[in-house]
Enzyme design. Structure first.
Site, PDB file in Angstrom:
ATOM      1  N   LEU A   1      44.657   7.495 -28.036  1.00 28.56           N
ATOM      2  CA  LEU A   1      45.901   7.382 -27.279  1.00 28.56           C
ATOM      3  C   LEU A   1      46.464   8.769 -27.023  1.00 28.56           C
ATOM      4  CD1 LEU A   1      48.694   4.832 -28.148  1.00 28.56           C
ATOM      5  CD2 LEU A   1      49.261   7.146 -27.464  1.00 28.56           C
ATOM      6  N   GLY A   2      46.901   8.997 -25.799  1.00 28.27           N
ATOM      7  CA  GLY A   2      47.551  10.265 -25.456  1.00 28.27           C
ATOM      8  C   GLY A   2      48.360  10.098 -24.185  1.00 28.27           C
TER       9      GLY A   2
ATOM     10  N   GLY B   1      49.126  14.859 -24.398  1.00 32.69           N
ATOM     11  CA  GLY B   1      49.135  15.314 -25.770  1.00 32.69           C
ATOM     12  C   GLY B   1      47.778  15.099 -26.420  1.00 32.69           C
TER      13      GLY B   1
ATOM     14  N   TYR C   1      36.372  11.859 -25.830  1.00 31.71           N
ATOM     15  CA  TYR C   1      35.277  11.572 -24.906  1.00 31.71           C
ATOM     16  C   TYR C   1      35.553  10.256 -24.199  1.00 31.71           C
ATOM     17  CZ  TYR C   1      30.711   9.894 -23.319  1.00 31.71           C
ATOM     18  OH  TYR C   1      29.684   9.381 -22.559  1.00 31.71           O
ATOM     19  N   HIS C   2      35.258  10.219 -22.899  1.00 29.92           N
ATOM     20  CA  HIS C   2      35.285   8.980 -22.123  1.00 29.92           C
ATOM     21  C   HIS C   2      33.901   8.755 -21.528  1.00 29.92           C
ATOM     22  CE1 HIS C   2      39.564   8.854 -22.577  1.00 29.92           C
ATOM     23  NE2 HIS C   2      39.768   9.931 -21.845  1.00 29.92           N
TER      24      HIS C   2
ATOM     25  N   LEU D   1      45.436   5.156 -22.909  1.00 28.14           N
ATOM     26  CA  LEU D   1      44.638   4.849 -24.086  1.00 28.14           C
ATOM     27  C   LEU D   1      43.207   4.520 -23.689  1.00 28.14           C
ATOM     28  CD1 LEU D   1      44.742   1.186 -25.062  1.00 28.14           C
ATOM     29  CD2 LEU D   1      46.391   1.987 -23.370  1.00 28.14           C
TER      30      LEU D   1
ATOM     31  N   CYS E   1      39.585  14.109 -31.501  1.00 29.20           N
ATOM     32  CA  CYS E   1      41.034  14.293 -31.660  1.00 29.20           C
ATOM     33  C   CYS E   1      41.361  15.403 -32.651  1.00 29.20           C
ATOM     34  CB  CYS E   1      41.703  12.989 -32.063  1.00 29.20           C
ATOM     35  SG  CYS E   1      41.420  11.686 -30.836  1.00 29.20           S
TER      36      CYS E   1
END
Length: 249
Positions: A166-167, A94, A99-100, A179, A196
């Protein structure tokens, strides 16, 4: 003269003993080090598809090379700089775009909700509480924001800035994805997106707020809090030290 009332009966000894809490369900913690996003994405889907009612739940802790991920209902227009040099991966969680990158803790929760008798909203709330408590351990006040998943700075000059995302995806009653918590990272890639899906949303990390703890220490704190909210504080306290040690499984 009326007779004295009968003395109350002594309680049944067995009835006076509080029932034992349900046994904690096993949680395997895997420390995956720096791992490309695609590899984790494929692995957690494969794990979820292959699991049985007896498969232990797992938490995967990882740090990704730079990558943008776009949720299944995400709008690509929230990527503002198409030629940023950071790859974009469309995923089935969701949420919108995030970005990571290095300096960020990513924790994937592979949890059988039916076995734990958890509703999705309950799991989300417990994850959020674990993050809030983790940040509080480093004197950082944070909170939820109605209608905007994630955790946000609660006070100070960066009030309202997002510090954790969180997704989740639920398949066959089991969760995957999870998360991310920004510890000490290059925040510039967030400027190339509407984090987001929110234009102009500030994104912050713990280091920018004065926290000096390193990635590994914060990750260990987070894992303990996640397990405490899944299985209770006793289970978290009993977590063997080797479960918190870095290894590449």
């Amino acid at each position: 003269m009326p007779s004295a009332p009968d003395a109350p009966a002594a309680p049944d000894a067995a009835a006076s003993v509080a029932p034992n809490p349900p046994a904690a369900l096993p949680v395997t913690v895997r420390w995956l080090g720096e791992t490309p996003y695609d590899a984790c994405f494929d692995a957690m889907r494969a794990f979820t598809d292959a699991r049985t009612p007896d498969t232990d739940d797992e938490i995967w802790v990882v740090e990704h090379p730079p990558v943008y991920t776009l949720g299944q209902a995400g709008n690509p227009a929230h990527l503002l700089v198409a030629d940023s040099g950071v790859p974009l991966v469309k995923v089935d969680r969701g949420g919108q775009i995030t970005y990571h990158g290095p300096g960020q803790i990513v924790a994937y929760l592979l949890v059988d909700l039916r076995r734990r008798k958890l509703m999705v909203r309950t799991l989300v709330t417990r994850i959020e509480e674990a993050v809030i408590e983790t940040l509080a351990a480093y004197n950082l006040a944070s909170a939820r924001k109605a209608g905007a998943p994630g955790i946000y700075v609660e006070s100070g000059p960066h009030r309202g800035a997002k510090i954790a995302a969180l997704g989740l995806k639920i398949r066959n009653g089991c969760s995957y994805h999870g998360l991310s918590v920004n510890v000490k990272m290059d925040l510039r890639p967030f400027l190339a997106i509407n984090p987001c899906g929110y234009a102009g949303l500030e994104t912050i990390d713990m280091a920018s707020l004065g926290a000096t703890a390193d990635w590994h220490e914060v990750a260990q704190t987070l894992v303990r809090r996640l397990i405490a909210h899944l299985d209770g504080a006793t289970a978290a306290a009993a977590l063997p030290q080797q479960a918190l040690e870095q290894s590449n499984d």
